[in-house]
Design a protein around this motif. Structure first.
Motif, PDB file in Angstrom:
ATOM      1  N   GLY A  43      17.941 -22.589 -36.584  1.00  0.00           N
ATOM      2  CA  GLY A  43      19.177 -21.824 -36.603  1.00  0.00           C
ATOM      3  C   GLY A  43      20.421 -22.638 -36.904  1.00  0.00           C
ATOM      4  N   LEU A  44      21.526 -21.903 -36.975  1.00  0.00           N
ATOM      5  CA  LEU A  44      22.801 -22.476 -37.388  1.00  0.00           C
ATOM      6  C   LEU A  44      23.315 -23.543 -36.423  1.00  0.00           C
ATOM      7  N   VAL A  45      23.242 -23.294 -35.129  1.00  0.00           N
ATOM      8  CA  VAL A  45      23.789 -24.255 -34.172  1.00  0.00           C
ATOM      9  C   VAL A  45      23.050 -25.594 -34.273  1.00  0.00           C
ATOM     10  N   ALA A  46      21.726 -25.548 -34.352  1.00  0.00           N
ATOM     11  CA  ALA A  46      20.949 -26.785 -34.495  1.00  0.00           C
ATOM     12  C   ALA A  46      21.273 -27.486 -35.813  1.00  0.00           C
ATOM     13  N   ALA A  47      21.454 -26.707 -36.875  1.00  0.00           N
ATOM     14  CA  ALA A  47      21.804 -27.296 -38.173  1.00  0.00           C
ATOM     15  C   ALA A  47      23.178 -27.963 -38.109  1.00  0.00           C
ATOM     16  N   LEU A  48      24.109 -27.342 -37.402  1.00  0.00           N
ATOM     17  CA  LEU A  48      25.432 -27.945 -37.239  1.00  0.00           C
ATOM     18  C   LEU A  48      25.348 -29.246 -36.444  1.00  0.00           C
ATOM     19  N   GLN A  49      24.567 -29.230 -35.378  1.00  0.00           N
ATOM     20  CA  GLN A  49      24.401 -30.444 -34.581  1.00  0.00           C
ATOM     21  C   GLN A  49      23.790 -31.554 -35.432  1.00  0.00           C
ATOM     22  N   ILE A  59      30.706 -27.829 -30.213  1.00  0.00           N
ATOM     23  CA  ILE A  59      30.284 -26.538 -30.763  1.00  0.00           C
ATOM     24  C   ILE A  59      30.217 -25.531 -29.624  1.00  0.00           C
ATOM     25  N   ASP A  60      30.952 -24.443 -29.763  1.00  0.00           N
ATOM     26  CA  ASP A  60      30.980 -23.356 -28.786  1.00  0.00           C
ATOM     27  C   ASP A  60      30.392 -22.128 -29.479  1.00  0.00           C
ATOM     28  N   ALA A  61      29.151 -21.800 -29.133  1.00  0.00           N
ATOM     29  CA  ALA A  61      28.459 -20.713 -29.828  1.00  0.00           C
ATOM     30  C   ALA A  61      27.460 -20.046 -28.895  1.00  0.00           C
ATOM     31  N   PRO A  62      27.152 -18.771 -29.162  1.00  0.00           N
ATOM     32  CA  PRO A  62      26.088 -18.112 -28.400  1.00  0.00           C
ATOM     33  C   PRO A  62      24.759 -18.830 -28.619  1.00  0.00           C
ATOM     34  N   ASP A  63      23.886 -18.732 -27.639  1.00  0.00           N
ATOM     35  CA  ASP A  63      22.595 -19.403 -27.739  1.00  0.00           C
ATOM     36  C   ASP A  63      21.754 -18.878 -28.894  1.00  0.00           C
ATOM     37  N   ASP A  64      21.800 -17.577 -29.125  1.00  0.00           N
ATOM     38  CA  ASP A  64      20.931 -16.984 -30.140  1.00  0.00           C
ATOM     39  C   ASP A  64      21.761 -16.276 -31.202  1.00  0.00           C
ATOM     40  N   ALA A  92      40.188 -35.646 -35.864  1.00  0.00           N
ATOM     41  CA  ALA A  92      39.223 -35.329 -34.816  1.00  0.00           C
ATOM     42  C   ALA A  92      39.889 -35.560 -33.460  1.00  0.00           C
ATOM     43  N   PRO A  93      39.419 -34.912 -32.399  1.00  0.00           N
ATOM     44  CA  PRO A  93      38.188 -34.157 -32.282  1.00  0.00           C
ATOM     45  C   PRO A  93      38.286 -32.766 -32.906  1.00  0.00           C
ATOM     46  N   VAL A  94      37.097 -32.185 -33.141  1.00  0.00           N
ATOM     47  CA  VAL A  94      36.980 -30.894 -33.793  1.00  0.00           C
ATOM     48  C   VAL A  94      36.236 -29.938 -32.871  1.00  0.00           C
ATOM     49  N   LEU A  95      36.733 -28.717 -32.783  1.00  0.00           N
ATOM     50  CA  LEU A  95      36.061 -27.652 -32.040  1.00  0.00           C
ATOM     51  C   LEU A  95      35.589 -26.604 -33.037  1.00  0.00           C
ATOM     52  N   ILE A  96      34.300 -26.309 -32.995  1.00  0.00           N
ATOM     53  CA  ILE A  96      33.712 -25.252 -33.824  1.00  0.00           C
ATOM     54  C   ILE A  96      33.391 -24.096 -32.879  1.00  0.00           C
ATOM     55  N   ARG A  97      33.924 -22.926 -33.184  1.00  0.00           N
ATOM     56  CA  ARG A  97      33.677 -21.755 -32.339  1.00  0.00           C
ATOM     57  C   ARG A  97      33.049 -20.664 -33.196  1.00  0.00           C
ATOM     58  N   LEU A  98      31.906 -20.145 -32.755  1.00  0.00           N
ATOM     59  CA  LEU A  98      31.188 -19.087 -33.474  1.00  0.00           C
ATOM     60  C   LEU A  98      31.048 -17.882 -32.566  1.00  0.00           C
ATOM     61  N   ARG A  99      31.352 -16.691 -33.091  1.00  0.00           N
ATOM     62  CA  ARG A  99      31.207 -15.450 -32.338  1.00  0.00           C
ATOM     63  C   ARG A  99      30.730 -14.347 -33.278  1.00  0.00           C
ATOM     64  N   THR A 108      35.646 -20.370 -36.236  1.00  0.00           N
ATOM     65  CA  THR A 108      36.907 -21.100 -36.195  1.00  0.00           C
ATOM     66  C   THR A 108      36.577 -22.578 -36.135  1.00  0.00           C
ATOM     67  N   VAL A 109      37.238 -23.346 -36.970  1.00  0.00           N
ATOM     68  CA  VAL A 109      37.127 -24.803 -36.918  1.00  0.00           C
ATOM     69  C   VAL A 109      38.539 -25.309 -36.661  1.00  0.00           C
ATOM     70  N   SER A 110      38.731 -25.911 -35.482  1.00  0.00           N
ATOM     71  CA  SER A 110      40.048 -26.404 -35.078  1.00  0.00           C
ATOM     72  C   SER A 110      39.994 -27.909 -34.899  1.00  0.00           C
ATOM     73  N   ASP A 111      41.048 -28.580 -35.352  1.00  0.00           N
ATOM     74  CA  ASP A 111      41.107 -30.023 -35.159  1.00  0.00           C
ATOM     75  C   ASP A 111      42.401 -30.409 -34.452  1.00  0.00           C
ATOM     76  N   ALA A 112      42.524 -31.671 -34.131  1.00  0.00           N
ATOM     77  CA  ALA A 112      43.672 -32.168 -33.366  1.00  0.00           C
ATOM     78  C   ALA A 112      44.692 -32.874 -34.246  1.00  0.00           C
TER      79      ALA A 112
END
Length: 160
Positions: A43-49, A59-64, A92-99, A108-112
């Protein structure tokens, strides 16, 4: 070719065998680069990691996340580009948020970093993000009101 090279000890056959193995490996690497197997397998979260993870990325995302293939690939490539841009500009740092919301993957991809200047010219990275978003009928924009750079992307789950 491998059996021939092994049996005969022929240097030309061994060289041909080596070249064939290299060609197969290069083809596999190219295919994996186009669509990484981790995306389909985990899945996407593992691919992002795997592709952008590190101590400077959260990475802030639902498990499934069960996404259409075109959407998860577009999301992966968009996020990769955004994280690459943040790292390149020392933001950086970067926050990736998926909903998931109302038939869309909202990312959302947010950086500092200092944020985008008002007169920023779109470079290859920003153009790539726009193209990938457009390919699946989504929208992408940058929130200029917040501190840092915030890429907001909506990708429809029902791709036409």
């Amino acid at each position: 070719a491998a059996a021939l090279a092994t049996r005969t000890g022929d240097p030309e056959a061994r060289q041909l065998h080596r070249e064939l193995r290299m060609a197969v490996e290069q083809s596999r690497e190219l295919a994996y680069g186009l669509r990484p197997p981790v995306l389909d397998d985990h899945g996407l979260v593992a691919a992002l990691q795997d592709r952008v993870g590190g101590p400077d990325v959260r990475i802030d995302a639902p498990d499934d996340l069960d996404l259409p293939a075109s959407v998860d690939l577009a999301a992966l490539r968009i996020i990769q580009e955004a994280v690459t841009n943040a790292r390149k500009h020392g933001a950086a740092p970067v926050l990736i948020r998926l909903r998931l919301h109302d038939g869309y993957l909202k990312l959302t991809v947010s950086d500092a970093g200092p944020g985008l200047p008002s007169n920023v010219r779109a470079g290859i990275g920003m153009l790539s993000i726009t193209e990938r978003t457009d390919e699946v009928g989504g929208t992408a924009r940058y929130d200029r009101a917040a501190t840092g750079c915030h890429l907001l992307v909506d990708l429809p789950l029902a791709v036409s």
